[in-house]
Motif scaffolding. Sequence first.
Motif, PDB file in Angstrom:
ATOM      1  N   ILE A  24       0.837  -1.209   0.000  1.00 56.84           N
ATOM      2  CA  ILE A  24       0.000   0.000   0.000  1.00 56.84           C
ATOM      3  C   ILE A  24       0.867   1.252   0.000  1.00 56.84           C
ATOM      4  O   ILE A  24       0.585   2.214  -0.721  1.00 56.84           O
ATOM      5  N   ARG A  25       1.961   1.238   0.766  1.00 54.92           N
ATOM      6  CA  ARG A  25       2.885   2.381   0.773  1.00 54.92           C
ATOM      7  C   ARG A  25       3.412   2.653  -0.640  1.00 54.92           C
ATOM      8  O   ARG A  25       3.394   3.777  -1.124  1.00 54.92           O
ATOM      9  N   TYR A  26       3.908   1.606  -1.270  1.00 49.24           N
ATOM     10  CA  TYR A  26       4.500   1.754  -2.594  1.00 49.24           C
ATOM     11  C   TYR A  26       3.452   2.186  -3.610  1.00 49.24           C
ATOM     12  O   TYR A  26       3.681   3.108  -4.390  1.00 49.24           O
ATOM     13  N   ALA A  27       2.309   1.516  -3.599  1.00 50.95           N
ATOM     14  CA  ALA A  27       1.257   1.816  -4.570  1.00 50.95           C
ATOM     15  C   ALA A  27       0.753   3.245  -4.432  1.00 50.95           C
ATOM     16  O   ALA A  27       0.458   3.902  -5.432  1.00 50.95           O
ATOM     17  N   SER A  28       0.678   3.742  -3.206  1.00 50.82           N
ATOM     18  CA  SER A  28       0.166   5.105  -3.001  1.00 50.82           C
ATOM     19  C   SER A  28       1.092   6.136  -3.628  1.00 50.82           C
ATOM     20  O   SER A  28       0.636   7.140  -4.177  1.00 50.82           O
ATOM     21  N   VAL A  29       2.389   5.898  -3.582  1.00 55.93           N
ATOM     22  CA  VAL A  29       3.344   6.816  -4.194  1.00 55.93           C
ATOM     23  C   VAL A  29       3.417   6.572  -5.698  1.00 55.93           C
ATOM     24  O   VAL A  29       3.367   7.498  -6.507  1.00 55.93           O
ATOM     25  N   TYR A  30       3.505   5.296  -6.080  1.00 58.68           N
ATOM     26  CA  TYR A  30       3.647   4.929  -7.483  1.00 58.68           C
ATOM     27  C   TYR A  30       2.457   5.397  -8.322  1.00 58.68           C
ATOM     28  O   TYR A  30       2.621   5.893  -9.431  1.00 58.68           O
ATOM     29  N   ARG A  31       1.271   5.242  -7.768  1.00 58.00           N
ATOM     30  CA  ARG A  31       0.057   5.652  -8.489  1.00 58.00           C
ATOM     31  C   ARG A  31      -0.360   7.082  -8.179  1.00 58.00           C
ATOM     32  O   ARG A  31      -1.418   7.531  -8.598  1.00 58.00           O
ATOM     33  N   SER A  32       0.445   7.802  -7.410  1.00 60.41           N
ATOM     34  CA  SER A  32       0.219   9.219  -7.084  1.00 60.41           C
ATOM     35  C   SER A  32      -1.166   9.476  -6.503  1.00 60.41           C
ATOM     36  O   SER A  32      -1.926  10.309  -7.015  1.00 60.41           O
ATOM     37  N   PHE A  33      -1.495   8.784  -5.424  1.00 62.98           N
ATOM     38  CA  PHE A  33      -2.793   8.998  -4.777  1.00 62.98           C
ATOM     39  C   PHE A  33      -2.872  10.428  -4.259  1.00 62.98           C
ATOM     40  O   PHE A  33      -1.949  10.932  -3.641  1.00 62.98           O
ATOM     41  N   ASP A  34      -3.988  11.073  -4.511  1.00 70.59           N
ATOM     42  CA  ASP A  34      -4.198  12.417  -3.970  1.00 70.59           C
ATOM     43  C   ASP A  34      -5.540  12.529  -3.255  1.00 70.59           C
ATOM     44  O   ASP A  34      -5.892  13.588  -2.759  1.00 70.59           O
ATOM     45  N   ARG A  35      -6.270  11.427  -3.198  1.00 70.37           N
ATOM     46  CA  ARG A  35      -7.555  11.428  -2.489  1.00 70.37           C
ATOM     47  C   ARG A  35      -7.610  10.241  -1.535  1.00 70.37           C
ATOM     48  O   ARG A  35      -7.057   9.176  -1.818  1.00 70.37           O
ATOM     49  N   ILE A  36      -8.278  10.425  -0.424  1.00 67.00           N
ATOM     50  CA  ILE A  36      -8.419   9.366   0.570  1.00 67.00           C
ATOM     51  C   ILE A  36      -9.196   8.173  -0.003  1.00 67.00           C
ATOM     52  O   ILE A  36      -8.973   7.026   0.381  1.00 67.00           O
ATOM     53  N   GLU A  37     -10.083   8.436  -0.962  1.00 66.22           N
ATOM     54  CA  GLU A  37     -10.852   7.360  -1.591  1.00 66.22           C
ATOM     55  C   GLU A  37      -9.952   6.382  -2.338  1.00 66.22           C
ATOM     56  O   GLU A  37     -10.245   5.196  -2.416  1.00 66.22           O
TER      57      GLU A  37
END
Length: 148
Positions: free
Chosen positions: A125-138
């Motif tokens: 989840i850590r990696y995916a959040s950065v890799y996919r550039s999450f900008d929303r809590i959803e």
Amino acid sequence: MKCPFCSHTETQVVETRLSEDSTSIRRRRQCAACEKRFTTYERAELLMPAVVKKDGRRVEYEVGKLRSSLNLALRKRPVKTVDVDTAIARIEENLFTQGSREVPSTLIGEWVMGELRKLDKVAYIRYASVYRSFDRIEDFKSLVDEVR
């Protein structure tokens, strides 16, 4: 082979073995001058494909970058180093079996996420959040739900 202790150029192979992972040959050598023993490893030298970045730049593949990326995601997580090494070996095997001279960085990123998912869900989840550039809590919520 030059002796690492006295720099003498004459050494003798005392013992030869296949490494545990069968990817290299381990040789025990003894210096003819100082008689100290040391170990050398022989492995096949393979050319890695170039990595094509999102902006089109081509860079050399560096295992150090891959390792630091995995280690950053796995920071303070209970994952053994040997498991990280195995994951890196699988990613590199994917690079070789691609058979192409260039591989998009996005493909390597997907392989990293796949390996992290097997190793540790939090690191994934850590990696995916950065890799996919999450900008929303959803985005986080949907990823966590997917992992569950």
